[in-house]
Design a protein around this motif. Structure first.
Motif, PDB file in Angstrom:
ATOM      1  N   ASP A  10       4.544  -5.543   8.069  1.00  0.00           N
ATOM      2  CA  ASP A  10       4.259  -6.969   7.985  1.00  0.00           C
ATOM      3  C   ASP A  10       2.859  -7.179   7.408  1.00  0.00           C
ATOM      4  N   GLU A  11       2.675  -8.258   6.638  1.00  0.00           N
ATOM      5  CA  GLU A  11       1.404  -8.553   5.972  1.00  0.00           C
ATOM      6  C   GLU A  11       0.919  -7.341   5.178  1.00  0.00           C
ATOM      7  N   GLU A  12       1.801  -6.825   4.321  1.00  0.00           N
ATOM      8  CA  GLU A  12       1.534  -5.560   3.637  1.00  0.00           C
ATOM      9  C   GLU A  12       0.283  -5.587   2.767  1.00  0.00           C
ATOM     10  N   HIS A  13      -0.167  -6.784   2.395  1.00  0.00           N
ATOM     11  CA  HIS A  13      -1.344  -6.913   1.534  1.00  0.00           C
ATOM     12  C   HIS A  13      -2.648  -6.680   2.272  1.00  0.00           C
ATOM     13  N   ASP A  14      -2.614  -6.677   3.599  1.00  0.00           N
ATOM     14  CA  ASP A  14      -3.831  -6.757   4.399  1.00  0.00           C
ATOM     15  C   ASP A  14      -4.689  -5.502   4.272  1.00  0.00           C
ATOM     16  N   PRO A  15      -5.992  -5.649   4.006  1.00  0.00           N
ATOM     17  CA  PRO A  15      -6.873  -4.474   3.895  1.00  0.00           C
ATOM     18  C   PRO A  15      -7.051  -3.714   5.201  1.00  0.00           C
ATOM     19  N   SER A  16      -6.641  -4.312   6.336  1.00  0.00           N
ATOM     20  CA  SER A  16      -6.749  -3.597   7.618  1.00  0.00           C
ATOM     21  C   SER A  16      -5.858  -2.364   7.674  1.00  0.00           C
ATOM     22  N   PHE A  17      -4.879  -2.262   6.782  1.00  0.00           N
ATOM     23  CA  PHE A  17      -4.037  -1.063   6.749  1.00  0.00           C
ATOM     24  C   PHE A  17      -4.788   0.141   6.179  1.00  0.00           C
ATOM     25  N   LYS A  18      -5.978  -0.110   5.623  1.00  0.00           N
ATOM     26  CA  LYS A  18      -6.785   0.995   5.109  1.00  0.00           C
ATOM     27  C   LYS A  18      -7.721   1.495   6.191  1.00  0.00           C
ATOM     28  N   SER A  19      -7.715   2.785   6.427  1.00  0.00           N
ATOM     29  CA  SER A  19      -8.626   3.395   7.386  1.00  0.00           C
ATOM     30  C   SER A  19      -9.950   3.682   6.696  1.00  0.00           C
ATOM     31  N   GLN A  20     -11.042   3.222   7.295  1.00  0.00           N
ATOM     32  CA  GLN A  20     -12.372   3.428   6.723  1.00  0.00           C
ATOM     33  C   GLN A  20     -13.200   4.412   7.527  1.00  0.00           C
ATOM     34  N   GLU A  21     -12.617   5.008   8.560  1.00  0.00           N
ATOM     35  CA  GLU A  21     -13.330   5.975   9.395  1.00  0.00           C
ATOM     36  C   GLU A  21     -12.528   7.266   9.467  1.00  0.00           C
ATOM     37  N   GLY A  22     -13.238   8.380   9.578  1.00  0.00           N
ATOM     38  CA  GLY A  22     -12.540   9.667   9.614  1.00  0.00           C
ATOM     39  C   GLY A  22     -11.835   9.906   8.297  1.00  0.00           C
ATOM     40  N   VAL A  23     -10.583  10.319   8.374  1.00  0.00           N
ATOM     41  CA  VAL A  23      -9.789  10.509   7.159  1.00  0.00           C
ATOM     42  C   VAL A  23      -9.442   9.143   6.586  1.00  0.00           C
ATOM     43  N   ARG A  24      -9.803   8.906   5.334  1.00  0.00           N
ATOM     44  CA  ARG A  24      -9.479   7.641   4.679  1.00  0.00           C
ATOM     45  C   ARG A  24      -8.029   7.668   4.210  1.00  0.00           C
ATOM     46  N   TYR A  25      -7.273   6.618   4.528  1.00  0.00           N
ATOM     47  CA  TYR A  25      -5.893   6.543   4.067  1.00  0.00           C
ATOM     48  C   TYR A  25      -5.432   5.102   4.078  1.00  0.00           C
ATOM     49  N   ASN A  26      -4.384   4.831   3.326  1.00  0.00           N
ATOM     50  CA  ASN A  26      -3.756   3.516   3.307  1.00  0.00           C
ATOM     51  C   ASN A  26      -2.409   3.648   4.015  1.00  0.00           C
ATOM     52  N   ALA A  27      -2.299   3.039   5.195  1.00  0.00           N
ATOM     53  CA  ALA A  27      -1.097   3.192   6.014  1.00  0.00           C
ATOM     54  C   ALA A  27       0.138   2.598   5.352  1.00  0.00           C
ATOM     55  N   ARG A  28      -0.039   1.532   4.579  1.00  0.00           N
ATOM     56  CA  ARG A  28       1.118   0.957   3.880  1.00  0.00           C
ATOM     57  C   ARG A  28       1.682   1.952   2.876  1.00  0.00           C
ATOM     58  N   ASP A  29       0.810   2.594   2.114  1.00  0.00           N
ATOM     59  CA  ASP A  29       1.267   3.573   1.125  1.00  0.00           C
ATOM     60  C   ASP A  29       1.903   4.782   1.799  1.00  0.00           C
ATOM     61  N   LEU A  30       1.320   5.203   2.930  1.00  0.00           N
ATOM     62  CA  LEU A  30       1.915   6.336   3.654  1.00  0.00           C
ATOM     63  C   LEU A  30       3.255   5.954   4.272  1.00  0.00           C
ATOM     64  N   ALA A  31       3.416   4.675   4.636  1.00  0.00           N
ATOM     65  CA  ALA A  31       4.716   4.234   5.158  1.00  0.00           C
ATOM     66  C   ALA A  31       5.784   4.355   4.075  1.00  0.00           C
ATOM     67  N   LEU A  32       5.415   3.999   2.835  1.00  0.00           N
ATOM     68  CA  LEU A  32       6.348   4.165   1.715  1.00  0.00           C
ATOM     69  C   LEU A  32       6.692   5.638   1.509  1.00  0.00           C
ATOM     70  N   LYS A  33       5.684   6.503   1.598  1.00  0.00           N
ATOM     71  CA  LYS A  33       5.927   7.936   1.434  1.00  0.00           C
ATOM     72  C   LYS A  33       6.800   8.468   2.567  1.00  0.00           C
ATOM     73  N   ARG A  34       6.553   7.991   3.773  1.00  0.00           N
ATOM     74  CA  ARG A  34       7.363   8.459   4.910  1.00  0.00           C
ATOM     75  C   ARG A  34       8.819   8.040   4.753  1.00  0.00           C
ATOM     76  N   ALA A  35       9.038   6.800   4.305  1.00  0.00           N
ATOM     77  CA  ALA A  35      10.409   6.340   4.082  1.00  0.00           C
ATOM     78  C   ALA A  35      11.092   7.182   3.016  1.00  0.00           C
ATOM     79  N   SER A  36      10.335   7.573   1.994  1.00  0.00           N
ATOM     80  CA  SER A  36      10.879   8.425   0.938  1.00  0.00           C
ATOM     81  C   SER A  36      11.252   9.801   1.483  1.00  0.00           C
ATOM     82  N   ILE A  37      10.387  10.374   2.316  1.00  0.00           N
ATOM     83  CA  ILE A  37      10.657  11.692   2.901  1.00  0.00           C
ATOM     84  C   ILE A  37      11.874  11.636   3.820  1.00  0.00           C
TER      85      ILE A  37
END
Length: 525
Positions: A258-285
């Protein structure tokens, strides 16, 4: 007989798994956690494979298995491996911190007893299922056309605010859960304060199923209980923030962001990642469908939809036929000069809305009391010694704080440069705006919702509940008030001082500003 060699990842910057000998009396599988020596320490690692040979001449042994919970799935291991490669981190740096603390700490004598206690934690009781609202033709078309045939199926729901995207999510969940008695669903939201309300709504729709949440504001025991319930298949629905993309599932069949555009899905601490993009990758896997939803989709998602990489669904009308889109008006403050931050036209609109029994949201994307403190005598300004930005004055704490690096110091009594006592707050943050609103409308009930007021656990939910219950007349807040809240009685949204956001260092500043303006205006109408 030669001992097996286990390939184990640990929480370290080392990119490749480490090799350990597996003693004959230890039975262990790929995906299971184990206790291994690392230097002078003992740490928890995850077995990701076995090999007959090692590139190391001398190997140490696996000490023990941590416990008997089922191994992490190959899909989960593939996701964390991809994230490590894509975001340039060690595999273990991604995988180990993705587990709740309980499952990555060294097991003690009471570990098994604690594990059983986590399994016995009860879900919240719901008396009876809530009523299903009637879907309009656009909503029904999405539910009917959506494909769930065991293949990767990315879809974007582009729906205006109030168009009933959440109701479409619930119907899609029902479609999946009824088709497979073991199916599980992941619903991701960007903001931690949205989680409790959404969990209640999902649980009331599916009272016979276990619905859990996972976010950083939860106690460690709650996180561990939710994670284990999903891992063992007892929880059928998980509602979580960005870290939930790494949750372990037994039979994940649908992901909703939900609210896929939101920058809060990006982690800025520790390992940097975009959770929305990883959700797409997980669905693909996992070869499952995934839904991205937003009233203001990101440019990249919308482009993918237009190019046919995502299935595009549109919701162009509000779900409630009696609701209407908000009327937008621009106040020219060059002509209507603001007094204490508010123009006369804006003040009149607030008064009229309150007198009619409706609520007002005032949006100001600057927390604190004032963005900068300035010396009237010499022009000194409060700046961060580490960043090329101002230190914001927070009146509630009496401190100057940098919102970028966290540096903080008490507000000086005199100017550090010339010694003058004439230090003046310049500009407005939400704390100052709250004071001014209370002074201007003393009879109104004013409440503030920003990162400072929501710092204590449960405080944001209390404010939101008060708004929903009609106990707040004016709500002043930052982006937290703009995200997905379904306020029934809001008649006016006032947006103050948006121009500074255009001067952000973010190259997507204009896109972000448009998005937040559309989102917050959608709370009215």
């Amino acid at each position: 007989m030669a001992k097996r060699i286990a390939n184990v990842i640990v929480d370290s910057p080392i990119r490749e798994p480490l090799d350990y000998l597996v003693p004959a009396d230890i039975e262990i599988q790929v995906g299971q956690r184990c206790l291994v020596p690392l230097g002078t320490r003992k740490v928890v690692g995850i077995v990701v494979g076995f090999s007959e040979e090692s590139r190391f001449s001398k190997l140490r042994e696996v000490i023990s298995r941590v416990d008997d919970i089922a191994p992490l799935s190959f899909g989960w291991l593939a996701l964390t491996s991809f994230a490590a490669r894509y975001y340039q981190s060690g595999w273990g740096q991604v995988a180990i911190p993705a587990l709740p603390k309980f499952f990555r700490k060294l097991p003690g004598k009471l570990h098994e007893r604690s594990l059983e206690r986590l399994r016995k934690e009860k879900k919240r009781a719901v008396k009876e299922p809530s009523e299903k609202p009637h879907l309009n033709s656009e909503q029904s078309a999405i539910v009917e056309e959506f494909q769930m045939d065991g293949a990767f199926y990315p879809a974007l729901i582009f729906g205006i605010t109030g168009s009933g995207k959440t109701e479409v999510y619930l119907h899609l969940m029902e479609k999946v859960l009824l088709s497979d008695p073991a199916a599980q669903v992941l619903l991701m939201v960007p903001e931690i304060n949205l989680t409790p309300q959404l969990v209640e709504r999902v649980q009331s729709r599916f009272p016979q199923l276990e619905v859990v949440s996972w976010n950083s504001g939860m106690a460690e025991g709650q996180k561990a209980s939710s994670w284990l319930a999903c891992h063992e298949g007892r929880a059928r629905i998980l509602v979580g923030t960005r870290l939930s993309v790494f949750a372990s599932f037994k039979s994940l069949k649908l992901i909703l962001v939900d609210e896929e555009h939101d920058p809060s899905f990006k982690s800025q601490e520790g390992v940097r990642y975009n959770a929305r993009d990883l959700a797409l990758k997980r669905a693909s896997i996992e070869k499952i469908p995934i839904v991205l939803g937003s009233a203001t989709p990101s440019l990249e998602s919308y482009k993918n939809a237009l190019e046919g990489k995502f299935k595009l669904f549109k919701l162009t009308q509000r779900a409630n036929s009696n609701a209407h889109l908000p009327e937008l008006s621009l106040v020219d403050i060059r002509k209507d000069k603001p007094v204490n931050g508010l123009s006369q036209e804006t003040a009149d609109a607030i008064t009229e809305t309150i007198n009619s029994g409706r609520q007002v949201i005032v949006f100001l994307n600057r927390r604190g009391f004032a963005p900068v403190v300035e010396c009237k005598n010499c022009g000194w300004q409060s700046t961060c010694p580490h960043c090329s930005t101002y230190a914001v004055f927070h009146k509630t704490t009496g401190r100057l704080t940098c919102h970028y690096c966290g540096w903080s110091t008490p507000l000086p009594k005199t100017c550090p440069k010339c010694g003058s006592y004439e230090l003046l707050p310049i500009g407005r943050g939400t704390q100052r705006a709250e004071e001014e609103l209370e002074t201007r409308w003393p009879e109104a009930r004013v409440s503030r919702l920003d990162q400072d007021s929501a710092r204590q656990r449960g405080s944001a939910s209390k404010v939101l509940d008060a708004v929903h219950n009609g106990d707040v007349d004016i709500l002043i807040g930052t982006q937290i008030v703009a995200k997905g809240h379904d306020f029934k009685n809001v008649g006016l949204v006032v947006v103050l001082n948006t121009d500074p956001q255009l001067f952000s260092s973010d190259y997507r500043a204009r896109e972000r500003l448009f998005s937040v303006l559309m989102q917050v205006s959608g709370r009215a109408g």
